[in-house]
Design an enzyme around this catalytic site. Structure first.
Site, PDB file in Angstrom:
ATOM      1  N   THR A  56       8.400  -3.975 -12.820  1.00  0.00           N
ATOM      2  CA  THR A  56       6.940  -4.035 -12.694  1.00  0.00           C
ATOM      3  C   THR A  56       6.390  -5.051 -13.689  1.00  0.00           C
ATOM      4  OG1 THR A  56       6.834  -1.765 -11.947  1.00  0.00           O
ATOM      5  CG2 THR A  56       4.893  -2.559 -13.106  1.00  0.00           C
ATOM      6  N   ARG A 108       4.961   7.420  -1.181  1.00  0.00           N
ATOM      7  CA  ARG A 108       5.026   7.733  -2.611  1.00  0.00           C
ATOM      8  C   ARG A 108       4.017   6.868  -3.381  1.00  0.00           C
ATOM      9  NH1 ARG A 108       7.038   4.642  -7.359  1.00  0.00           N
ATOM     10  NH2 ARG A 108       7.468   6.191  -8.948  1.00  0.00           N
ATOM     11  N   VAL A 109       3.323   7.478  -4.328  1.00  0.00           N
ATOM     12  CA  VAL A 109       2.304   6.751  -5.099  1.00  0.00           C
ATOM     13  C   VAL A 109       2.856   6.425  -6.486  1.00  0.00           C
ATOM     14  CG1 VAL A 109       0.001   6.906  -6.114  1.00  0.00           C
ATOM     15  CG2 VAL A 109       0.405   7.782  -3.810  1.00  0.00           C
ATOM     16  N   SER A 110       2.866   5.144  -6.817  1.00  0.00           N
ATOM     17  CA  SER A 110       3.320   4.677  -8.131  1.00  0.00           C
ATOM     18  C   SER A 110       2.257   4.967  -9.193  1.00  0.00           C
ATOM     19  CB  SER A 110       3.565   3.173  -8.043  1.00  0.00           C
ATOM     20  OG  SER A 110       3.527   2.592  -9.310  1.00  0.00           O
ATOM     21  N   ASP A 111       2.668   5.005 -10.447  1.00  0.00           N
ATOM     22  CA  ASP A 111       1.692   5.159 -11.545  1.00  0.00           C
ATOM     23  C   ASP A 111       0.841   3.907 -11.727  1.00  0.00           C
ATOM     24  OD1 ASP A 111       4.298   3.971 -12.537  1.00  0.00           O
ATOM     25  OD2 ASP A 111       2.941   3.466 -14.164  1.00  0.00           O
ATOM     26  N   THR A 122       5.223   0.547 -17.644  1.00  0.00           N
ATOM     27  CA  THR A 122       6.288   0.411 -16.653  1.00  0.00           C
ATOM     28  C   THR A 122       7.290   1.538 -16.877  1.00  0.00           C
ATOM     29  OG1 THR A 122       7.980  -1.066 -15.738  1.00  0.00           O
ATOM     30  CG2 THR A 122       7.631  -1.186 -18.096  1.00  0.00           C
TER      31      THR A 122
HETATM   32  N1  ASP Z   1       6.310   2.346 -12.598  1.00  0.00           N
HETATM   33  C1  ASP Z   1       6.790   1.836 -11.347  1.00  0.00           C
HETATM   34  C2  ASP Z   1       6.849   2.970 -10.341  1.00  0.00           C
HETATM   35  O1  ASP Z   1       7.311   4.046 -10.670  1.00  0.00           O
HETATM   36  C3  ASP Z   1       8.134   1.185 -11.413  1.00  0.00           C
HETATM   37  C4  ASP Z   1       8.371   0.289 -12.595  1.00  0.00           C
HETATM   38  O2  ASP Z   1       7.595   0.257 -13.526  1.00  0.00           O
HETATM   39  O3  ASP Z   1       9.377  -0.406 -12.560  1.00  0.00           O
HETATM   40  O4  ASP Z   1       6.477   2.756  -9.226  1.00  0.00           O
END
Ligand code: ASP
Length: 280
Positions: free
Chosen positions: A155, A183-186, A204
């Protein structure tokens, strides 16, 4: 004026040292470009600029080069927050757009500031964002070989403090790879990206852990309550340990502190405050 950017986590395996070096080089180049841009622009304009450049780089899991989900599609999430106005905007699971952070930026001036899926795509098309397929041959190869577990975290994000003392934060992701559609990312929530007049944070890592820890909003709130940025990050990461959380953050406070913190030492980031520094 200060700026800090990240390119997420890289895989710790020896075979990926080349990727790590390439990501560091890209972060250095982009931090420097964004740092120069910040001299003539606001923090808000600068975080959108920096994250757009990161989205355009195939090495990172955002925009072009994003991870492919379990049904073979790429869905992008990105968000933006301006410290001064306290406005947050974002897109969740947006398909077929090149720069989701720019769609999030268009939403900042609207009443309905977080859009998902089809609604986000209809909005993007109305705003003139062209149809764009972000799947690269490399990601297709990884998807086909089911190698996503090795390379899943990449990310991108940026926090900037401009000449007027304003802060902004932006984060963009292709998600974790192979996730269930929907699915919902943060990254497009206040857990993954948050700013107020005191601090800005971009996260991330494993989205579910970041949401459980309410990480970005919690760190920023602690700074508002008098913590230094470093102390706010360290305390929040200590709390994350109780759930064995996997996360990393970059941040800047209004006082000019820049800080990075991660639960696992595989994150790449860079800062620019006149001097360029690239870390991992
Ligand atoms: N935080 C991101 C997610 O879980 C993935 C990432 O940061 O690499 O969608």
């Amino acid at each position: 004026m200060k700026l800090i950017i990240h390119g997420g986590f890289f895989s710790e395996s020896a075979t990926n040292q080349e990727t790590k070096k390439a990501k560091q080089d890209a972060l250095g180049r982009i931090a420097e470009m964004a740092g120069q841009f910040l001299k003539g622009h606001t923090a808000l304009e600068t975080v959108v600029y920096a994250v757009s450049l990161l989205e355009d780089d195939e090495l990172f899991n955002a925009g072009i080069g994003s991870q492919i989900q379990s049904d073979g599609k790429v869905r992008l999430s990105a968000s933006l927050m301006e410290g001064k106005s306290q406005k947050f905007s974002g897109v969740i699971n947006l398909e077929n757009v090149k720069n989701p952070i720019q769609v999030a930026a268009k939403l900042l001036g609207t009443d309905d500031r977080v859009l998902s899926g089809e609604g986000a795509q209809i909005f993007a098309r109305k705003q003139g964002f062209a149809d764009f397929n972000p799947i690269t041959p490399q990601r297709m190869k990884e998807y086909t070989l089911k190698l996503n577990q090795q390379e899943r975290k990449g990310t991108v994000g940026c926090v900037a403090l401009d000449a007027d003392g304003n802060l902004a934060a932006a984060t963009s992701t292709g998600g974790k790879g192979f996730e269930i559609p929907g699915r919902v990312s943060d990254s497009a929530t206040v857990a993954g990206n948050y700013a107020n007049i005191d601090a800005g944070i971009s996260c991330t890592g494993v989205g579910e852990d970041i949401v459980s820890g309410a990480l970005a909003a919690k760190i920023v709130t602690r700074v508002s309550d008098g913590f230094t940025l470093a102390a706010a990050c360290e305390k929040s990461f200590a709390e994350l340990q109780s759930i064995d959380g996997f996360a990393g953050v970059i941040g800047i406070s209004a006082k000019g502190e820049m800080y990075h913190c991660d639960s696992h030492p595989y994150m790449v980031w860079a800062s620019f405050d006149g001097n360029l520094q690239v870390f991992n």
